[in-house]
Write an enzyme that holds these catalytic residues in place. Structure first.
Site, PDB file in Angstrom:
ATOM      1  N   MET A  33      65.501 -68.809  58.827  1.00 59.80           N
ATOM      2  CA  MET A  33      65.512 -68.754  57.365  1.00 59.80           C
ATOM      3  C   MET A  33      66.940 -68.526  56.873  1.00 59.80           C
ATOM      4  O   MET A  33      67.165 -68.073  55.748  1.00 59.80           O
ATOM      5  CB  MET A  33      64.571 -67.656  56.867  1.00 59.80           C
ATOM      6  CG  MET A  33      63.120 -67.940  57.273  1.00 59.80           C
ATOM      7  SD  MET A  33      61.902 -67.183  56.211  1.00 59.80           S
ATOM      8  CE  MET A  33      62.271 -65.473  56.448  1.00 59.80           C
ATOM      9  N   GLY A  34      67.922 -68.836  57.730  1.00 56.41           N
ATOM     10  CA  GLY A  34      69.312 -68.673  57.344  1.00 56.41           C
ATOM     11  C   GLY A  34      69.759 -67.229  57.421  1.00 56.41           C
ATOM     12  O   GLY A  34      69.141 -66.417  58.130  1.00 56.41           O
ATOM     13  N   HIS A  37      73.081 -64.553  62.007  1.00 51.66           N
ATOM     14  CA  HIS A  37      73.919 -63.524  62.623  1.00 51.66           C
ATOM     15  C   HIS A  37      73.996 -63.802  64.121  1.00 51.66           C
ATOM     16  O   HIS A  37      73.487 -64.837  64.591  1.00 51.66           O
ATOM     17  CB  HIS A  37      73.356 -62.121  62.331  1.00 51.66           C
ATOM     18  CG  HIS A  37      71.872 -62.018  62.571  1.00 51.66           C
ATOM     19  ND1 HIS A  37      71.314 -62.091  63.830  1.00 51.66           N
ATOM     20  CD2 HIS A  37      70.817 -61.887  61.726  1.00 51.66           C
ATOM     21  CE1 HIS A  37      70.005 -61.971  63.746  1.00 51.66           C
ATOM     22  NE2 HIS A  37      69.675 -61.865  62.470  1.00 51.66           N
ATOM     23  N   GLY A  39      72.409 -62.690  66.535  1.00 49.88           N
ATOM     24  CA  GLY A  39      71.102 -62.890  67.169  1.00 49.88           C
ATOM     25  C   GLY A  39      70.724 -64.369  67.119  1.00 49.88           C
ATOM     26  O   GLY A  39      70.300 -64.950  68.122  1.00 49.88           O
ATOM     27  N   HIS A  40      70.912 -64.994  65.952  1.00 53.69           N
ATOM     28  CA  HIS A  40      70.615 -66.427  65.839  1.00 53.69           C
ATOM     29  C   HIS A  40      71.541 -67.237  66.743  1.00 53.69           C
ATOM     30  O   HIS A  40      71.115 -68.220  67.356  1.00 53.69           O
ATOM     31  CB  HIS A  40      70.804 -66.895  64.396  1.00 53.69           C
ATOM     32  CG  HIS A  40      69.816 -66.311  63.427  1.00 53.69           C
ATOM     33  ND1 HIS A  40      70.170 -65.388  62.474  1.00 53.69           N
ATOM     34  CD2 HIS A  40      68.493 -66.540  63.266  1.00 53.69           C
ATOM     35  CE1 HIS A  40      69.108 -65.067  61.758  1.00 53.69           C
ATOM     36  NE2 HIS A  40      68.075 -65.743  62.209  1.00 53.69           N
ATOM     37  N   ARG A 193      67.895 -58.901  57.375  1.00 54.56           N
ATOM     38  CA  ARG A 193      67.617 -57.890  56.346  1.00 54.56           C
ATOM     39  C   ARG A 193      68.578 -56.716  56.401  1.00 54.56           C
ATOM     40  O   ARG A 193      68.619 -55.915  55.459  1.00 54.56           O
ATOM     41  CB  ARG A 193      66.186 -57.363  56.513  1.00 54.56           C
ATOM     42  CG  ARG A 193      65.147 -58.395  56.144  1.00 54.56           C
ATOM     43  CD  ARG A 193      63.762 -57.914  56.483  1.00 54.56           C
ATOM     44  NE  ARG A 193      62.799 -58.988  56.295  1.00 54.56           N
ATOM     45  CZ  ARG A 193      62.061 -59.161  55.212  1.00 54.56           C
ATOM     46  NH1 ARG A 193      62.132 -58.309  54.237  1.00 54.56           N
ATOM     47  NH2 ARG A 193      61.242 -60.176  55.123  1.00 54.56           N
TER      48      ARG A 193
HETATM   49  O1  PAF Z   1      61.589 -65.896  62.074  1.00 55.56           O
HETATM   50  C1  PAF Z   1      61.891 -66.573  61.073  1.00 55.56           C
HETATM   51  O2  PAF Z   1      63.070 -66.652  60.683  1.00 55.56           O
HETATM   52  C2  PAF Z   1      60.802 -67.313  60.315  1.00 55.56           C
HETATM   53  O3  PAF Z   1      59.616 -66.597  60.309  1.00 55.56           O
HETATM   54  C3  PAF Z   1      60.583 -68.747  60.829  1.00 55.56           C
HETATM   55  C4  PAF Z   1      60.097 -68.759  62.265  1.00 55.56           C
HETATM   56  C5  PAF Z   1      61.890 -69.530  60.729  1.00 55.56           C
HETATM   57  C6  PAF Z   1      59.537 -69.434  59.974  1.00 55.56           C
HETATM   58  O4  PAF Z   1      59.918 -69.499  58.638  1.00 55.56           O
END
Ligand code: PAF
Length: 305
Positions: A33-34, A37, A39-40, A193
């Site tokens: 969801m953008g 950080h 972690g992503h 968050r």
């Molecule tokens: O974990 C998330 O960021 C969201 O729940 C996901 C998997 C991208 C679905 O919107």
């Protein structure tokens, strides 16, 4: 450093993936969801490992269907420019950032993915409809990208379990990879968050990972002792409004009454710190003395499953 291609529509996405489909390259998807950080970034690296030279696609879509309160949806951080930079650093090929109308062209969909009973426990208890929204959008993204591999973080462990369940129950042809939670140096799980925490709350928030660390330290004495140790850790934690703290089996089922030594389990926690809802979890092994010194969730352990 050439950046990823930003695509906004299904047609553009299909056009960009056509070459890979022709040559049989493997495709990886990292749904997000953008507000990306580290972690992503670790999910992107894992995706790259899995597909080699094949395309890594990151989707950036704040999915209205998984938010209960409009205020939560409105305040979710949106940082596309910075997200593109993270993706460029990680060698991502395509960023798919559709608008709401592109994902839900007919408005709220009539047919959605129902998570079943697992969608009503833990997070689902406090956030009714949340996992219906998550599974529906993940199913859509899998349908649009048709990846060979999709990578999700273990931080939302219930989400990962439900996505694996959906893929199995609906016979979806994709490998789901769950990546270890990345942590700040003091143990706080990385989360989009966390930007909402003021400096005092940021310090208070570390109580969640401390509690889980205490549970992991005591897991050799069984699930109850582990849970009590986590509760004790939270007893004087200022500013932490606990929602749940539970130990379950790895599939989020109830543990057997007297689990054998070596039984795997999961400790999960959710709490509000100020107005920010945080979640975290760690794996436990019950009844087996820990190999090393007393642990708290590590900030560097690269383990993945
Ligand atoms: O974990 C998330 O960021 C969201 O729940 C996901 C998997 C991208 C679905 O919107």
């Amino acid at each position: 450093m050439s950046g990823p291609t930003l695509v906004r529509t299904r047609l553009e996405l299909a056009a960009h993936l056509a070459a890979a489909r022709r040559t049989g390259e493997r495709v990886a998807l990292v749904p997000t969801m953008g507000a990306l950080h580290d972690g992503h970034a670790s999910l992107m690296r894992l995706a790259r490992e899995r597909v080699g030279a094949g395309p890594v696609v990151v989707s950036v879509f704040v999915n209205p269907l998984q938010f209960g309160e409009a205020a939560d949806l409105d305040s979710y951080p949106r940082t596309l420019e910075a997200d593109l930079e993270v993706c460029a650093r990680e060698g991502v090929d395509v960023v798919f950032a559709p608008g709401v109308d592109e994902v839900y062209p007919g408005g709220e969909p009539q047919v959605t993915v129902h998570p079943g009973p697992l969608g009503d426990v833990l997070e689902g208890r406090t956030r009714p409809g949340h996992y219906r929204g998550v599974l529906t959008v993940v199913a859509k993204l899998l349908g649009l990208v048709r990846p060979d591999v999709a990578v999700f973080g273990q931080k939302d462990y219930q989400q990962l379990v439900l996505i694996r369940r959906m893929v199995a129950d609906l016979c979806l042809d994709v490998e789901v990879v769950g990546a270890e939670t990345r942590r700040e140096d003091d143990g706080l799980a990385m989360s989009s968050r966390n930007v909402h925490l003021d400096p005092e709350q940021r310090l208070q928030a570390v109580a969640l990972s401390r509690a889980l660390g205490a549970a992991a330290d005591q897991a050799s004495f069984g699930a109850k002792v582990a849970l009590d140790a986590a509760r004790e850790e939270l007893r004087d934690a200022a500013g932490v409004d606990l929602d749940y703290l539970e130990v379950t089996d790895p599939a989020l089922d109830v543990l057997p009454d007297d689990p054998a030594a070596g039984t795997e389990a999961r400790a999960l926690i959710a709490a509000r710190v100020g107005s920010t809802r945080l979640i975290d979890n760690v794996p436990l092994v019950l009844g087996v003395p820990a190999a090393g010194p007393a642990s708290s969730p590590s900030s560097t352990d690269p383990h993945q499953e």
